[in-house]
Design a protein around this motif. Structure first.
Motif, mmCIF file in Angstrom:
data_model
loop_
_atom_site.group_PDB
_atom_site.id
_atom_site.type_symbol
_atom_site.label_atom_id
_atom_site.label_comp_id
_atom_site.label_asym_id
_atom_site.label_seq_id
_atom_site.Cartn_x
_atom_site.Cartn_y
_atom_site.Cartn_z
ATOM 1 N N GLN A 36 1.591 7.327 1.910
ATOM 2 C CA GLN A 36 1.171 8.716 1.785
ATOM 3 C C GLN A 36 -0.348 8.866 1.813
ATOM 4 N N GLN A 37 -1.056 7.749 1.655
ATOM 5 C CA GLN A 37 -2.517 7.796 1.720
ATOM 6 C C GLN A 37 -3.006 7.937 3.153
ATOM 7 N N PHE A 38 -2.146 7.704 4.128
ATOM 8 C CA PHE A 38 -2.558 7.657 5.517
ATOM 9 C C PHE A 38 -2.095 8.897 6.271
ATOM 10 N N GLN A 39 -3.022 9.537 6.969
ATOM 11 C CA GLN A 39 -2.723 10.747 7.737
ATOM 12 C C GLN A 39 -2.628 10.476 9.225
ATOM 13 N N ARG A 73 -5.565 -0.101 9.481
ATOM 14 C CA ARG A 73 -5.172 1.283 9.215
ATOM 15 C C ARG A 73 -6.295 2.049 8.532
ATOM 16 N N LYS A 74 -6.931 1.405 7.554
ATOM 17 C CA LYS A 74 -8.048 2.056 6.863
ATOM 18 C C LYS A 74 -9.183 2.353 7.835
ATOM 19 N N GLU A 128 -8.174 5.330 9.978
ATOM 20 C CA GLU A 128 -8.195 6.546 9.157
ATOM 21 C C GLU A 128 -9.616 7.064 8.981
ATOM 22 N N GLU A 129 -10.543 6.158 8.749
ATOM 23 C CA GLU A 129 -11.919 6.544 8.461
ATOM 24 C C GLU A 129 -12.720 6.862 9.721
ATOM 25 N N PHE A 183 0.849 -1.175 0.000
ATOM 26 C CA PHE A 183 0.000 0.000 0.000
ATOM 27 C C PHE A 183 0.891 1.233 0.000
ATOM 28 N N HIS A 184 0.264 2.387 -0.124
ATOM 29 C CA HIS A 184 1.013 3.636 -0.221
ATOM 30 C C HIS A 184 0.873 4.423 1.076
ATOM 31 N N ASP A 240 3.586 3.946 9.203
ATOM 32 C CA ASP A 240 3.954 2.698 8.548
ATOM 33 C C ASP A 240 5.019 1.964 9.367
#
Length: 340
Positions: free
Chosen positions: A42-45, A58-59, A62-63, A39-40, A49
């Motif tokens: 940079q998609q996670f704030q 993680r998703k 994040e949500e 996964f990338h 990692d």
């Protein structure tokens, strides 16, 4: 004896620290880990990692702004925390700096004594037995996913939620709030709370309720809600939130731990049982965080309360400010201390 030594010790600490000006400014876990190449980052704030959390975890964080890890803390550790709390209630131990809180509805009752008098102990950083919670490898393993490797324990609590006083007053509720309201340091994305159930917790005995996704918003104004029967000290609540926002009640088993963002709006329902519902928690922050000046902000009202109580506790004649208090509380639990 301990209390008499607290003020001189704190003054020494503050002397070393100096006074530089503040800088301006129900999730179900999945098993296994994944490669960082899948996964990338940079998609996670809101998560880092380090290959501990799965992509799904993680998703979810994040949500939603929270993540529940099942059966994380052992029964043996929880029993040790219970035993130490009972010793504090019996005044067999008196840790330096500990704040003991009593429920507004039972504090003057002639029938309440010992454990039934105390609803929360805060700032147990000088109690070696309770502070073990903040250093448990299984806790820090997940904390590092949100703070990075340099970890400070900033605020500690053992919560002993009392039975509701009845008469429809709902006195045992905790108003919806954001923990960042109490914290004069940033960035908020490098702060996380670990909150562990010390027994089965459900809607009957007042589980946490969260508003998923609200961690992506801003810090809102807080103050005391105008509830019949009074409100416990420091129980500030959000004054303007969307009442129709979906809520999730976190039903947890003993040892389950929820990690959540400091901007996540959350609270807890009333305890409709006859027992006291217990949980232990710590707010962690990256040692790279920095202090801010809260003068003129929505946090100024809590600053006045916190500094007033702290100066009274240590007998320091209003010489402490909010930054001093948090620097005194902070304890490095992993890595290297930097800005904090």
């Amino acid at each position: 004896m301990e209390q008499s030594r607290a003020a001189p010790r704190l003054q020494i600490v503050l002397g070393h620290l100096g006074r530089p000006s503040a800088r301006d400014i129900v999730g179900h876990p999945t098993s296994g880990t994944i490669s960082s190449a899948s996964f990338h980052p940079q998609q996670f704030q809101y998560s880092l990692d380090n290959n501990v959390l799965t992509l799904e975890q993680r998703k979810f964080y994040e949500e939603n702004g929270y993540l529940v890890i099942k059966n994380l803390v052992s029964d043996a550790d929880i029993q040790r925390f219970r035993n130490e709390f009972e010793k504090i209630c019996r005044k067999e131990v008196k840790p330096l700096g500990l704040t003991v809180m009593r429920d507004v509805t039972i504090s003057k009752s002639e029938y309440a004594h010992g454990e039934k008098m105390i609803t929360k102990v805060q700032d147990f950083q000088e109690d070696k037995e309770l502070f073990r919670y903040c250093t448990l490898p299984e806790i820090l393993k997940y904390v590092e996913c949100f703070t990075g490797p340099n970890i400070m324990a900033m605020h500690t609590m053992l919560i002993n939620k009392p039975p509701d006083a009845g008469n429809c007053k709902k006195t045992s509720r905790h108003p919806l709030h954001q923990d960042l309201h109490y914290f004069p340091f940033r960035p908020s994305d490098l702060i996380v709370c670990a909150w562990t159930a010390m027994e089965p917790i459900n809607r009957n005995n007042g589980c946490l309720v969260v508003l998923p996704g609200t961690h992506r918003g801003s810090l809102k104004p807080h103050d005391y809600p105008k509830w019949e029967g009074g409100v416990n000290k420091m129980f500030h609540g959000i004054q303007d939130y969307e009442e129709n926002t979906a809520r999730v009640h976190l039903v947890m088993e003993k040892g389950d731990t929820v990690f959540f963002h400091p901007l996540l709006i959350h609270g807890s329902g009333r305890n409709k049982t006859q027992g006291f519902r217990k949980a232990i928690s710590c707010h962690f922050a990256s040692a790279d965080c920095h202090y801010i000046n809260v003068k003129g902000t929505s946090q100024e009202n809590i600053e006045k309360e916190v500094t007033g109580l702290a100066n009274k506790l240590y007998g320091l004649a209003n010489t402490m400010d909010l930054k001093d208090i948090w620097m005194f509380r902070a304890r490095l639990v992993k890595g290297e201390r930097t800005n904090l």
